[in-house]
Design an enzyme around this catalytic site. Structure first.
Site, PDB file in Angstrom:
ATOM      1  N   HIS A   1     -12.829 -11.807  -2.012  1.00  0.00           N
ATOM      2  CA  HIS A   1     -12.363 -13.149  -1.697  1.00  0.00           C
ATOM      3  C   HIS A   1     -13.022 -13.670  -0.422  1.00  0.00           C
ATOM      4  CE1 HIS A   1      -8.315 -12.500  -4.027  1.00  0.00           C
ATOM      5  NE2 HIS A   1      -9.368 -12.073  -4.693  1.00  0.00           N
TER       6      HIS A   1
ATOM      7  N   GLU B   1      -2.419 -11.303 -14.191  1.00  0.00           N
ATOM      8  CA  GLU B   1      -3.519 -11.916 -13.446  1.00  0.00           C
ATOM      9  C   GLU B   1      -4.861 -11.428 -13.969  1.00  0.00           C
ATOM     10  OE1 GLU B   1      -5.375 -11.963  -8.919  1.00  0.00           O
ATOM     11  OE2 GLU B   1      -3.326 -11.227  -9.242  1.00  0.00           O
TER      12      GLU B   1
ATOM     13  N   ARG C   1       0.819  -1.224   0.000  1.00  0.00           N
ATOM     14  CA  ARG C   1       0.000   0.000   0.000  1.00  0.00           C
ATOM     15  C   ARG C   1       0.846   1.264   0.000  1.00  0.00           C
ATOM     16  NH1 ARG C   1      -2.829  -3.880   2.800  1.00  0.00           N
ATOM     17  NH2 ARG C   1      -4.994  -4.170   2.126  1.00  0.00           N
TER      18      ARG C   1
ATOM     19  N   ASP D   1     -15.348  -9.045  -7.044  1.00  0.00           N
ATOM     20  CA  ASP D   1     -13.982  -9.269  -6.549  1.00  0.00           C
ATOM     21  C   ASP D   1     -13.887  -9.150  -5.030  1.00  0.00           C
ATOM     22  OD1 ASP D   1     -11.277  -9.502  -6.074  1.00  0.00           O
ATOM     23  OD2 ASP D   1     -10.725  -7.599  -6.985  1.00  0.00           O
TER      24      ASP D   1
ATOM     25  N   HIS E   1     -11.648 -13.951  -8.970  1.00  0.00           N
ATOM     26  CA  HIS E   1     -11.789 -12.981 -10.049  1.00  0.00           C
ATOM     27  C   HIS E   1     -12.482 -13.612 -11.255  1.00  0.00           C
ATOM     28  CE1 HIS E   1      -7.989 -10.677  -8.471  1.00  0.00           C
ATOM     29  NE2 HIS E   1      -8.972 -10.728  -7.585  1.00  0.00           N
TER      30      HIS E   1
ATOM     31  N   GLU F   1      -5.186 -16.620  -1.402  1.00  0.00           N
ATOM     32  CA  GLU F   1      -5.272 -15.199  -1.077  1.00  0.00           C
ATOM     33  C   GLU F   1      -6.563 -14.949  -0.284  1.00  0.00           C
ATOM     34  OE1 GLU F   1      -3.149 -12.823  -4.694  1.00  0.00           O
ATOM     35  OE2 GLU F   1      -5.182 -13.511  -5.031  1.00  0.00           O
TER      36      GLU F   1
ATOM     37  N   TYR G   1      -0.265  -2.826  -4.622  1.00  0.00           N
ATOM     38  CA  TYR G   1      -1.620  -2.450  -5.011  1.00  0.00           C
ATOM     39  C   TYR G   1      -1.687  -1.124  -5.763  1.00  0.00           C
ATOM     40  CZ  TYR G   1      -3.194  -6.020  -1.659  1.00  0.00           C
ATOM     41  OH  TYR G   1      -3.418  -7.195  -0.985  1.00  0.00           O
TER      42      TYR G   1
ATOM     43  N   ASP H   1      -6.898 -16.316 -11.198  1.00  0.00           N
ATOM     44  CA  ASP H   1      -7.500 -16.145  -9.881  1.00  0.00           C
ATOM     45  C   ASP H   1      -8.933 -16.671  -9.927  1.00  0.00           C
ATOM     46  OD1 ASP H   1      -9.142 -14.730  -7.792  1.00  0.00           O
ATOM     47  OD2 ASP H   1      -7.181 -13.925  -7.248  1.00  0.00           O
TER      48      ASP H   1
ATOM     49  N   HIS I   1       3.982 -10.757  -5.661  1.00  0.00           N
ATOM     50  CA  HIS I   1       2.808 -10.023  -6.141  1.00  0.00           C
ATOM     51  C   HIS I   1       3.116  -8.538  -6.078  1.00  0.00           C
ATOM     52  CE1 HIS I   1      -1.209  -8.517  -6.717  1.00  0.00           C
ATOM     53  NE2 HIS I   1      -1.746  -9.738  -6.734  1.00  0.00           N
TER      54      HIS I   1
ATOM     55  N   HIS J   1      -1.518  -7.119 -11.729  1.00  0.00           N
ATOM     56  CA  HIS J   1      -2.805  -6.849 -12.367  1.00  0.00           C
ATOM     57  C   HIS J   1      -2.505  -5.947 -13.562  1.00  0.00           C
ATOM     58  CE1 HIS J   1      -5.071  -7.399  -8.277  1.00  0.00           C
ATOM     59  NE2 HIS J   1      -4.412  -8.486  -8.661  1.00  0.00           N
TER      60      HIS J   1
ATOM     61  N   HIS K   1      -4.383 -18.645  -8.296  1.00  0.00           N
ATOM     62  CA  HIS K   1      -4.772 -18.024  -7.031  1.00  0.00           C
ATOM     63  C   HIS K   1      -6.078 -18.694  -6.598  1.00  0.00           C
ATOM     64  CE1 HIS K   1      -2.421 -13.973  -7.498  1.00  0.00           C
ATOM     65  NE2 HIS K   1      -1.680 -14.950  -7.009  1.00  0.00           N
TER      66      HIS K   1
END
Length: 279
Positions: A223, A137, A30, A221, A174, A253, A65, A171, A62, A102, A208
């Site tokens: 999880h 992804e 972040r 989206d 997703h 995840e 974000y 994923d 990964h 992403h 994922h």
């Protein structure tokens, strides 16, 4: 897996919770700030990978974000590219081959413009760091996202100067939320045929493995822990019964930390044992 206090904890804790594959962020996901790990941490990490007999092909980073290499905003695009370059250097130093990203959001500027920005960024960072592979992804359709179908992935790859170093992560949350019904054998077959027809099934490197809080095609989206969502244990059993899916490393995840992930791993192993015998 958590990296607070150093990367060296990752191999041991992966095995402690029942895993044999892991994903990490190369920095606080972040924040825009990132730095290379110190040499001592790297040495202990690499020793841990060997000590616990972890397969380097099952190790994944990964991207943060904040990265959006499809952004039409020059300042965000440039910051994203700079951060992605550092992330690739961290991967290289740790000996992690794959960096998952992403594809990004075009923020209303249109798919074509976004794809061009993505490819431009990938060409730049892959030219400067040649040992790391980028995995694209799949995402949901919301917010101008690119990568909710594999025709978009094909267009990105075709514009890239290093297509041999671009792969895919699928994923499950997703994909389910984007409308791919992975709870049926026919739905999984259609998904894999689409991947193979557009970009080649050999590009699919990781799964994922997430349950979903929302219904098929919801574009939400969100999880959920294994077995607690709309994919469910029955859907998971269908998914893992597919030979292509079951041959790939599975990365959780799901919500929670190590204790919750240990519970999810145990559930996955129970389903696996029903299909194949002892995991």
């Amino acid at each position: 897996m958590p990296i607070g206090g150093g990367f060296e904890r990752v191999p041991r804790e992966t095995v402690e919770i029942g895993g044999n594959a892991f994903q990490i962020f190369p920095h606080n996901p972040r924040q825009w700030n990132a730095k290379l790990p110190d040499n001592e941490d790297v040495v202990h990490f690499i020793r841990g990978v060997k000590k616990f007999n972890l397969n380097p092909e099952f190790m994944l980073c990964h991207s943060g974000y904040l990265v959006n290499i499809a952004s039409p905003k020059d300042d965000i695009w440039e910051k994203s590219v700079a951060l992605l370059e550092i992330e690739m250097k961290i991967c290289a130093k740790l000996g992690i081959k794959y960096l998952n990203i992403h594809p990004g959001s075009h923020l209303g500027e249109g798919e074509e413009a976004g794809i061009e920005r993505i490819a431009k960024a990938l060409n730049k960072v892959m030219k400067n760091e040649k040992s790391v592979h980028i995995l694209l992804e799949n995402v949901t359709m919301k917010g101008g996202n690119i990568g909710y179908n594999y025709e978009q992935m094909r267009k990105i790859i075709e514009l890239c100067e290093y297509p041999e170093r671009i792969g895919l992560t699928f994923d499950t949350c997703h994909g389910f939320d984007a409308g791919y019904d992975i709870t049926t054998s026919e739905g999984i077959k259609k998904l894999l045929e689409e991947i193979d027809k557009t970009v080649g099934i050999e590009r699919l490197k990781f799964i994922h493995l997430n349950d979903s809080k929302n219904e098929l095609g919801s574009q939400k989206d969100r999880h959920e822990n294994i077995g607690n969502g709309t994919i469910g244990l029955a859907g998971l059993k269908v998914l893992l019964s597919n030979e292509i899916i079951s041959s790939l490393p599975l990365i959780l995840e799901t919500p929670g930390d190590n204790p919750e992930h240990a519970e999810d791993i145990a559930k996955v192993k129970l389903v696996w044992n029903e299909i194949y015998g002892k995991a």
